[in-house]
Scaffold this motif. Structure first.
Motif, PDB file in Angstrom:
ATOM      1  N   VAL A  77      -8.706   3.780   8.129  1.00  0.00           N
ATOM      2  CA  VAL A  77      -8.632   4.688   7.436  1.00  0.00           C
ATOM      3  C   VAL A  77      -6.720   4.805   8.028  1.00  0.00           C
ATOM      4  O   VAL A  77      -6.919   4.575   9.425  1.00  0.00           O
ATOM      5  CB  VAL A  77      -8.747   5.657   7.912  1.00  0.00           C
ATOM      6  CG1 VAL A  77     -10.676   5.616   7.009  1.00  0.00           C
ATOM      7  CG2 VAL A  77      -9.006   6.112   9.363  1.00  0.00           C
ATOM      8  N   GLY A  78      -6.153   5.235   6.780  1.00  0.00           N
ATOM      9  CA  GLY A  78      -4.843   5.197   7.107  1.00  0.00           C
ATOM     10  C   GLY A  78      -3.221   6.480   7.223  1.00  0.00           C
ATOM     11  O   GLY A  78      -3.991   7.325   6.565  1.00  0.00           O
TER      12      GLY A  78
ATOM     13  N   LYS B 243      -9.073  -0.512   3.448  1.00  0.00           N
ATOM     14  CA  LYS B 243      -8.894  -0.102   3.966  1.00  0.00           C
ATOM     15  C   LYS B 243      -8.063   1.766   2.666  1.00  0.00           C
ATOM     16  O   LYS B 243      -7.338   1.185   1.893  1.00  0.00           O
ATOM     17  CB  LYS B 243      -7.550  -0.515   4.227  1.00  0.00           C
ATOM     18  CG  LYS B 243      -6.295   0.457   5.494  1.00  0.00           C
ATOM     19  CD  LYS B 243      -5.752  -0.060   6.061  1.00  0.00           C
ATOM     20  CE  LYS B 243      -4.461   0.299   6.585  1.00  0.00           C
ATOM     21  NZ  LYS B 243      -3.060   1.292   5.504  1.00  0.00           N
TER      22      LYS B 243
ATOM     23  N   ASP C 212      -6.274  -1.986   0.063  1.00  0.00           N
ATOM     24  CA  ASP C 212      -5.532  -1.223   1.190  1.00  0.00           C
ATOM     25  C   ASP C 212      -4.919  -0.788  -0.729  1.00  0.00           C
ATOM     26  O   ASP C 212      -4.821  -0.709  -1.539  1.00  0.00           O
ATOM     27  CB  ASP C 212      -4.590  -1.667   1.243  1.00  0.00           C
ATOM     28  CG  ASP C 212      -4.067  -0.525   1.587  1.00  0.00           C
ATOM     29  OD1 ASP C 212      -4.056   1.270   1.621  1.00  0.00           O
ATOM     30  OD2 ASP C 212      -3.310  -0.807   3.612  1.00  0.00           O
TER      31      ASP C 212
ATOM     32  N   GLN D 181       1.093  -0.149  10.974  1.00  0.00           N
ATOM     33  CA  GLN D 181       1.942  -0.335   9.934  1.00  0.00           C
ATOM     34  C   GLN D 181       3.313  -0.014   9.320  1.00  0.00           C
ATOM     35  O   GLN D 181       3.358   1.106   8.930  1.00  0.00           O
ATOM     36  CB  GLN D 181       1.155   0.291   8.432  1.00  0.00           C
ATOM     37  CG  GLN D 181       1.573  -0.511   7.182  1.00  0.00           C
ATOM     38  CD  GLN D 181       0.043   0.381   6.446  1.00  0.00           C
ATOM     39  OE1 GLN D 181      -1.141   0.154   6.275  1.00  0.00           O
ATOM     40  NE2 GLN D 181       0.730   0.037   4.809  1.00  0.00           N
TER      41      GLN D 181
ATOM     42  N   ALA E 217      -4.240   4.191  -1.498  1.00  0.00           N
ATOM     43  CA  ALA E 217      -4.717   5.643  -1.574  1.00  0.00           C
ATOM     44  C   ALA E 217      -4.525   6.370  -2.589  1.00  0.00           C
ATOM     45  O   ALA E 217      -5.583   6.755  -3.380  1.00  0.00           O
ATOM     46  CB  ALA E 217      -3.021   6.189  -0.921  1.00  0.00           C
TER      47      ALA E 217
ATOM     48  N   ASN F 284      -0.559   9.032   7.085  1.00  0.00           N
ATOM     49  CA  ASN F 284       1.016   8.385   7.222  1.00  0.00           C
ATOM     50  C   ASN F 284       1.893   9.284   7.774  1.00  0.00           C
ATOM     51  O   ASN F 284       1.671  10.445   7.535  1.00  0.00           O
ATOM     52  CB  ASN F 284       0.833   8.232   5.144  1.00  0.00           C
ATOM     53  CG  ASN F 284       1.928   7.949   5.309  1.00  0.00           C
ATOM     54  OD1 ASN F 284       3.219   7.775   5.257  1.00  0.00           O
ATOM     55  ND2 ASN F 284       1.850   7.083   3.716  1.00  0.00           N
TER      56      ASN F 284
ATOM     57  N   ILE G   2       0.953   4.404   9.894  1.00  0.00           N
ATOM     58  CA  ILE G   2       2.062   4.236   9.018  1.00  0.00           C
ATOM     59  C   ILE G   2       2.463   4.174   9.241  1.00  0.00           C
ATOM     60  O   ILE G   2       3.598   6.057   8.812  1.00  0.00           O
ATOM     61  CB  ILE G   2       1.431   4.454   7.627  1.00  0.00           C
ATOM     62  CG1 ILE G   2       0.464   3.717   7.335  1.00  0.00           C
ATOM     63  CG2 ILE G   2       2.551   3.776   6.571  1.00  0.00           C
ATOM     64  CD1 ILE G   2      -0.148   4.314   5.805  1.00  0.00           C
TER      65      ILE G   2
ATOM     66  N   CYS H 148      -6.272   4.743   2.557  1.00  0.00           N
ATOM     67  CA  CYS H 148      -4.576   5.759   3.413  1.00  0.00           C
ATOM     68  C   CYS H 148      -4.494   6.398   3.273  1.00  0.00           C
ATOM     69  O   CYS H 148      -4.897   7.816   1.507  1.00  0.00           O
ATOM     70  CB  CYS H 148      -3.694   4.512   2.653  1.00  0.00           C
ATOM     71  SG  CYS H 148      -3.606   3.048   4.104  1.00  0.00           S
ATOM     72  N   GLY H 149      -3.421   7.864   3.515  1.00  0.00           N
ATOM     73  CA  GLY H 149      -3.654   9.131   3.458  1.00  0.00           C
ATOM     74  C   GLY H 149      -4.073   9.536   3.232  1.00  0.00           C
ATOM     75  O   GLY H 149      -4.782  10.927   2.448  1.00  0.00           O
TER      76      GLY H 149
ATOM     77  N   ASP I  30       2.624  -5.600   0.508  1.00  0.00           N
ATOM     78  CA  ASP I  30       2.698  -4.094  -1.633  1.00  0.00           C
ATOM     79  C   ASP I  30       3.369  -4.083  -2.701  1.00  0.00           C
ATOM     80  O   ASP I  30       4.140  -5.270  -2.708  1.00  0.00           O
ATOM     81  CB  ASP I  30       3.172  -2.829  -0.051  1.00  0.00           C
ATOM     82  CG  ASP I  30       2.250  -1.804  -1.219  1.00  0.00           C
ATOM     83  OD1 ASP I  30       2.291  -1.946  -1.801  1.00  0.00           O
ATOM     84  OD2 ASP I  30       2.841  -0.467  -0.156  1.00  0.00           O
TER      85      ASP I  30
END
Length: 201
Positions: free
Chosen positions: A26-27, A5, A171, A80, A173, A29, A58, A7-8, A123
């Motif tokens: 794909v995240g 994954k 995950d 998320q 970013a 935010n 997110i 992200c951002g 996290d």
């Protein structure tokens, strides 16, 4: 092999590159204080270009009704949400939840929370800081099979974490960027290669 994954995302060209590398998730935010904050209108446009990867929104738990509003506007069905505790959270059943924590809940609390449908993301205590890998490694494998691992992951350290934890997904970013929200294609490729190499050992 664990799912991957990234992200951002803010830029379409970065999203297209990630898809070309076979990205699983794909995240986007929607946390107001994030350096990678995106609005629902722009996210909807980017999500419409996806052919394979699953989009994930997110959020913070405190965003409440805004979460469902953004989900409706963008079509996102994976959420998320950063949590303060493992108390039950009222989200309609058609959403898949990724319950995100900056500490490591107990195995019993995690198992009760995620059930058979949802997932947890563990996290670091703040952005870009590693999670407590020793405590995560002590969790039973059936729980690690439902975990996303985040927190300071890069191509240099993700391989050892994959070998030790065998999570559902990893995950990142900041580990694939040259600036917040601006992805680095070489770092993305190196991250994917590191995960695949570690998974084949």
């Amino acid at each position: 092999m664990p799912k991957i994954k990234f992200c951002g995302f803010l830029l379409q060209e970065d999203l297209l590159q990630a898809e070309a590398m076979g990205m699983d998730f794909v995240g986007f935010n929607f946390v107001p204080t994030s350096k990678r904050l995106i609005n629902s209108e722009k996210a909807k446009v980017l999500i419409a270009t996806l052919k394979r990867a699953i989009p994930v929104g997110i959020f913070l738990e405190s965003q409440g009704e805004e979460i469902l509003r953004i989900a409706r506007e963008t079509g996102i069905t994976w959420l998320q949400i950063y949590r303060d505790s493992c108390e039950q959270y009222d989200i309609p059943d058609h959403f898949v939840m990724i319950h995100a924590f900056r500490s490591i809940p107990s195995a019993d609390a995690l198992r009760a929370l995620i059930g058979s449908k949802d997932y947890a993301l563990l996290d670091g205590p703040k952005n870009g800081v590693a999670a407590d890998i020793d405590r995560i490694a002590a969790l039973p494998q059936d729980l690690r099979d439902r975990l996303f691992i985040a927190g300071g992951l890069t191509s240099l350290n993700v391989g050892s974490i994959v070998k030790r934890i065998r999570p559902f997904a990893v995950d990142t970013a900041s580990g694939i960027e040259h600036a917040p929200g601006q992805k680095d294609s070489l770092k993305m490729r190196a991250f994917v290669d590191a995960v695949r190499s570690a998974s084949n050992v």
